[in-house]
Design a protein around this motif. Sequence first.
Motif, PDB file in Angstrom:
ATOM      1  N   MET A   1      36.059  41.945  35.159  1.00  0.00           N
ATOM      2  CA  MET A   1      37.172  41.931  35.771  1.00  0.00           C
ATOM      3  C   MET A   1      36.996  42.661  37.385  1.00  0.00           C
ATOM      4  SD  MET A   1      40.344  42.685  33.159  1.00  0.00           S
ATOM      5  CE  MET A   1      41.672  42.245  34.558  1.00  0.00           C
TER       6      MET A   1
ATOM      7  N   TRP B   1      36.708  41.717  41.657  1.00  0.00           N
ATOM      8  CA  TRP B   1      37.016  40.950  42.948  1.00  0.00           C
ATOM      9  C   TRP B   1      35.506  40.376  43.201  1.00  0.00           C
ATOM     10  CZ3 TRP B   1      41.816  39.742  42.738  1.00  0.00           C
ATOM     11  CH2 TRP B   1      42.907  40.834  42.687  1.00  0.00           C
TER      12      TRP B   1
ATOM     13  N   PRO C   1      42.614  37.686  36.679  1.00  0.00           N
ATOM     14  CA  PRO C   1      43.640  38.925  36.672  1.00  0.00           C
ATOM     15  C   PRO C   1      45.235  38.323  36.604  1.00  0.00           C
ATOM     16  CG  PRO C   1      42.503  38.599  38.818  1.00  0.00           C
ATOM     17  CD  PRO C   1      41.819  37.649  37.786  1.00  0.00           C
TER      18      PRO C   1
ATOM     19  N   MET D   1      42.053  47.277  38.705  1.00  0.00           N
ATOM     20  CA  MET D   1      42.415  46.425  37.606  1.00  0.00           C
ATOM     21  C   MET D   1      42.623  47.014  36.118  1.00  0.00           C
ATOM     22  SD  MET D   1      40.762  42.582  38.198  1.00  0.00           S
ATOM     23  CE  MET D   1      40.524  41.912  39.825  1.00  0.00           C
TER      24      MET D   1
ATOM     25  N   LEU E   1      45.592  46.731  34.244  1.00  0.00           N
ATOM     26  CA  LEU E   1      46.130  45.199  33.740  1.00  0.00           C
ATOM     27  C   LEU E   1      45.127  45.032  32.106  1.00  0.00           C
ATOM     28  CD1 LEU E   1      45.013  42.780  36.648  1.00  0.00           C
ATOM     29  CD2 LEU E   1      47.371  43.670  35.693  1.00  0.00           C
TER      30      LEU E   1
END
Length: 493
Positions: free
Chosen positions: A90, A92, A116, A141, A144
Motif C-alpha cells: 500500500m 503511492w 486505498p 495509509m 486505513l
Amino acid sequence: MNRRSNQKEREIAPEIVKGFQSTSGDDFQLNTITFLKNAAQYYPEVEIVSRNFDGSPFRYTYHAAHQRVKKLANALKRLGIGPGDRVGVMEWNTHRFYELYVAVSGIGAVLVQFNPRIASVDRAYVINHSGVRFIFITELMIPLLEPVANTLGRVEGYGVITDSQPGQITTNLHPVHDYEQLLAKEMAEFDWPMIDETSAFSACYTSGTTGNPKGGYYSHRCIYLHAMTAAANFSVTMNDVMMQTVPMLEYIRSLPEKTDFTGLRMASGATEPSLALMKGFQELGGIEIIHAYGATETAPIVTANFLKPSLAGISQEEKWELKKKQGIPVAGLDFKVVDMKGKEVPHDGVTVGELLIRGPWITAAYHNDPRNAESFVDGYWKSGDAGTADRNGYLKISDRFKDLIKSGGEWISSIDLENAIMAHPEMTAKSFTPTAFSGAAIFSGSVRGTASPFTNGARTSSSGWLQHQRPGGGKLPFLPQQGPRGGGGGHAR
C-alpha cells in the motif's frame, strides 16, 4: 496458490497444435527483472524522477535504483520471503513502490497491489484471499489498515515506508520494520534467479462493485509481452520521457508562458476523454491524445487509437469523430463483439454487443473464485462492456451494460451523453444519474456562473446529438446540481 485449481480454471484454453521442434532458446524465461538489469548495465546514467511525500522531486539513476533493489531483495529473503509468497503493498507511485515492484517479483514472489480507495471490508478480503504474508505500507495509509489488522490471519509483519525517524511512528500494527533500515543492513549484491515465466509476478484485484473483489494474477510472460507491445504501439524509444499524470488542460492554459509541446503524446485510458478535451490539447500546441482501452483483467492495453494510413484522406471532422473511439486491438490479442446469445455481431459500427477478449496478457481466470464460469467463455474474458466494431476494425465502447439507458425502445450510451453535455461551453462539472422519467433519462449538472435551470439552448446543443438520441426528438429534462467525481476521475453516475 492452489496449482490444481488453477489448472482446472485454465481448461477452457483452446487446443494447442504441436509442430516441428524449434532450435530457439525457448527455455530462456521472460522475467520482469530483465528490464532493470538491462537499463542498469547499458543506461546506468539515465535518471528516474518521482516525487517524495512532501512534493519535492526525487532523482536517481537506473544504476542507483538497481543497487537499492538488490539490497531490498536481500532484505526480503532475510524476512523469509521466497518464491510464490505473496507480499502486499500500500504505497503511492514513488521510487519505493518501483523498488518493491521489481524486487518482490525478481525473487519469484508476488506483489499484491492494494487499492486505498476500496472499503475496509474489501481490503481485508483481498489480503486474506491472496494469502499475503508480509505487507509494505506507507506511513500515510496506516490508518486505513489498522481497523482490520486483527482480522488478517496470515500476515506475519509490516514494513513501514516513511521519511520519519525510527520510533516516531505510533501504530498497533505488529511487528513493524522500517523500510530504509531494512535496506541499510544489506549488501548491494544479488544473484537474480531465472523464474518460470508462467509464474505470477503481481496481482491486482477489481474494485468489488459487483460482490467481493476478483483477483487477476499476472505472469512474468504476460507483463513482459505487454510491455513490449505497449512500447511498440506508442512508439516509445530511448529518446522519450514517460510520465503518469492527470489531465491538466485548464492549468496549462493558465500558465503565463506557453510551453513547447512539440512531440508530446498523451495516452488516455479509464474514463473516455471528451472531444472538447482532445481538441483543447490539440489547440495548445499539437498535443496528441491517444485514446486507449483496457481493464484490470487486461494488464491493461487492449486497443489504441491511431489513424490508419488507408483513412488519411477522410475529412478533419471525420478524424475527430474517429478519435472518440477506443481504437484498434493491438497485435497479439483476439477480440469479438457478441450478442446476448453469444453470436458475433456484424462489424458495422452500429450493432451493440458485449466485448470478449483473450490473449497472452488477458486474465484467463480469477484466482480461486466461484464466478469464473460466468466471467469466461471459450478462453475469452467477458468484459461486461457494451460496444460496437466498425468495418475498419475500430472499437467503440458504448457503456458498461449496467449503465446503458433504455429510452423509447433504444439503448443510449451514458458515456456519449456525458461527453456531449461536457462539450457545451457553459457547462462545468456534472453528475449523471439516469432516472425513469416519462421514458427519458434525467441528467444533472451545473451551468457556469449560475444556479438557474439550463436553457433550451443548453438542452439541445452539441450539434443536435442530444435531440437525435431522444426518441421523437424531444428535449431531455436537466436538473442543475454540482456533482461529485468517481474514484477513477470520471463524473459520478
